[in-house]
Design an enzyme around this catalytic site. Sequence first.
Site, PDB file in Angstrom:
ATOM      1  N   GLY A 123       3.165   1.921  10.773  1.00  0.00           N
ATOM      2  CA  GLY A 123       3.806   1.010  11.802  1.00  0.00           C
ATOM      3  C   GLY A 123       3.165  -0.521  11.654  1.00  0.00           C
TER       4      GLY A 123
ATOM      5  CG  MET B  16      -0.175  -3.173   4.779  1.00  0.00           C
ATOM      6  SD  MET B  16      -1.099  -1.867   4.338  1.00  0.00           S
ATOM      7  CE  MET B  16      -2.206  -2.481   3.256  1.00  0.00           C
TER       8      MET B  16
ATOM      9  CD  GLU C 227      -3.006  -1.690  10.621  1.00  0.00           C
ATOM     10  OE1 GLU C 227      -3.616  -2.196   9.935  1.00  0.00           O
ATOM     11  OE2 GLU C 227      -2.617  -0.698  11.077  1.00  0.00           O
TER      12      GLU C 227
ATOM     13  CD  GLU D 289      -2.962   0.975   2.214  1.00  0.00           C
ATOM     14  OE1 GLU D 289      -4.078   1.447   2.066  1.00  0.00           O
ATOM     15  OE2 GLU D 289      -2.587   0.796   3.317  1.00  0.00           O
TER      16      GLU D 289
END
Length: 901
Positions: free
Chosen positions: A311, A313, A348, A176
């Site tokens: 930090g 993903m 996340e 990303e």
Amino acid sequence: MHRTPTPRFRRSQLAAAVLALASITAAHADNAAPAARYVSASHAPGTTTQLPRGVTPLHYIVSITPDAAASTFKGEVAIKVAVDAPTASITFNALNLTFAAAAIEGAGGSKQVTRKIEFDADKQTATVHFAEPVAKGEYLLRIDYSGKIGTQATGLFSLDYDTPQGRQRALYTQFENSDARSMLPSWDEPDYKATFDLNVVVPSNQMAVGNMPIASSEELGNGMKHVYFATTPRMSTYLLFFGLGDFERATTMADGTEIGVITKKGALAQSRFALDESSALLREYNDYFGVRYPLPKLDNIAAPGRSQFFGAMENWGAVFTFEYGLLLDPAISTQTDKENIYTTLSHEMAHQWFGDLVTMRWWDDLWLNEGFASWMESRTTERLHPEWNTALSSVGGRESAMSQDALRTTHPVVQRIATVEQASQAFDGITYQKGEAVIRMLEAYVGADMWRTAVRSYMRKHAYGNTVSDDLWREVDAAAGKPVSAIAHDFTLQPGVPMITVDNAVCRNGNTRVRLTQTEFSKDQPNKKPLSWKVPVIASTVGNGKLATVLVRNGKATLNVPGCGALLVNAGQSGYYRTVYAPANTRALARSFARLAPIDQLGLLADSQSLGLAGAQNLADFLELVKATPLSADPQVLGKVAASLGSLYEQYAGDSAESKARQQAFGRFAVARLAPMMAQTGWEARAGEASSVATLRGQLIAILGDMGEPGVIAEARRRHAASEQDPAAMPAPLRRTILGVVAQHADAATWEQLHARAQQEKTPLVKNQLYDLLASSDDPALARRALALALTDEPGVTNSPAMISRVSRTHPELAFDFALAHLEQVNARIDASSRSRYFPRLAAGSAQPDMIAKLEAYAQAHLPAGARGDADSSVAGIKYRIKLRAERLPAVDAWLAKQAG
């Protein structure tokens, strides 16, 4: 040297791919409904693309053979594509890849080898040309290629780390927003969803990780194995993941899903908290969203190192997180670390629905991913860990957004994205914190139950698909039975912060009546014509507790509130707006401050400080609230007071004798206000104390250290020295804070002592912290030594840019000038798509006029016109800081003189 075998599709596998892709798609029909199979209308009209329409990927078979030692990889991809109309060429994304061969095959066995392959580096595309047009239909596009493994967290990259057994290397991916194209030729845009079969040839003694569980593994001999992962659901390319290393894994089951944590060997015990909390989070999200998590497993992967730009993903089924965001090391971790790990997990994991299951159509609507994950993170932390009282932190998130949103360089939540660089810059406070704040406000307006009904409907209708914001607003309107979308559009389609002015209140017959006027809060455009919002307002009178609501339309509203006490607007702090009171009500709220709920104390402090700094209110009003804050206030309120005083102290920084004298005068007031808090909190933790007290203790020590308070500095040095014989002198919850004070005020000998410790340290988490400490000195000479050290190989490639950034917090001019003077070396340590952010952020904390010209010159020379958002924001911030020092701090000086008199 042993030659790593290159993976090849067996003929049987290739034939099966051509014949069975329809069945693969059908197998995911439940997941991918209603658009599991390709139809030409799958891309909604107006959907942004940088690729030609007409060819759509349906399924990828990706085979990768990495050579970690050589930092290269070989790959082969077979992509099932649907061709809408006859074409002699196919264009897709590819970046820094070398093609060996490409061909296209039809279901009947027809095959064309490419006549020519063209690359466009600027557009990050490759075009394969055929001798004859390919007819409408479905085909298999096959490409043999190779690429490079990077050292920064983008694309397929390596991270090196020390262990007692020696140096190790692990591989991970980070795609990303637009970096899948650097590992596989692909339609690397979020609206091109497809299914994926990933297989890899890797060393037999290492663990390979993907989005899905391993379907099979075959030993090849010579210490290599061929690992095949199960087919993914339909998803965007940026969510694909591959990891490889000397890992270990722990698992548990939750709601029928295998939850796992993966760490480097030896660190698994530090992931227990993450594993346990992930199970509870999955159950909570399954219930809230009304759509169960659809993959058979969900791993959280901890990686050594760090990035300057993210930090963690949300790769579907394989969340990547740097170790500091996932592991609790008992030697160094604090309560704040624990809470941060939890919020990272909850953020996340929320993405597994908002972002992965339902994905924004284009980066314009990135906030549908990030704003909602931020809101779910906050909501879920409040619900599952009420003992942390994190509901109060919503005010801080809102303030962070408003600080950016009140400058002329802001942008709407839903913004126009045209380039890769602009997409990278969209990951900012407006997308995250303002997005979260707007959701919180709308949820309060429609009610939590109706909001959840809307979210559940949105998830069911759009699962495995792509959306724009209005797809959500339609569901909210339907659930609420009123046009919430009109409010949502005002707050997401235009930038800025509404400001509600509260006239003098009139109380009659036990009710308070007041007129509200909406303008706009701006830090650097005081005379700009205000935009108009429909603003939901909630108010109460102090001591009554009953709430009154009104929707401010066309800039005006009249509000009737039960009770006759001091009037509090934005009660509960769910609104995204500033509030300015008439002087009489301001004084009444100051007198009643101790009786307000903690969240409203925080909101009032934040509004008063920001309005005072912007010149929309007397800054003395904020200082009066600071005086009125009792020692019995919630620790988070005391923390806000401490942080605000620390921020004002920094605003006085300067080299002139006058600046130093003024800063010392303010410092005396601030220390006098904070010292009783420190005495009450103490250096030693008490049995049974609230977690917020532990957090406050660290804040106070750090802020008093920043202000140069002699007692705190002396005690930190004493504890640091004593810890060599008595580890309890520097307990884990305070270790980082104490070392921070010592490093900030270090002399050359102390700096060398810390340097030697960093060189000897083998634990990545501790090593990273030590190199940060080396870059945190107030002494410019030691800061220069840290900068020089950052460009050596010693700290490691991910610590180098972090050290330069750390120096910039105290010495922005020094750090920026150094980075510019070593531009090529610094660029080599930062991924290309993030350079437009890194350099402007180094300068962002400056208050020197000449930095504006330097930053503008850098942007002009090195950044495309469409990639200057961060540079423009930094310039606006510097101008505001200069204005603040010249026009606002004199009011503080006058207030201090009055107090002394």
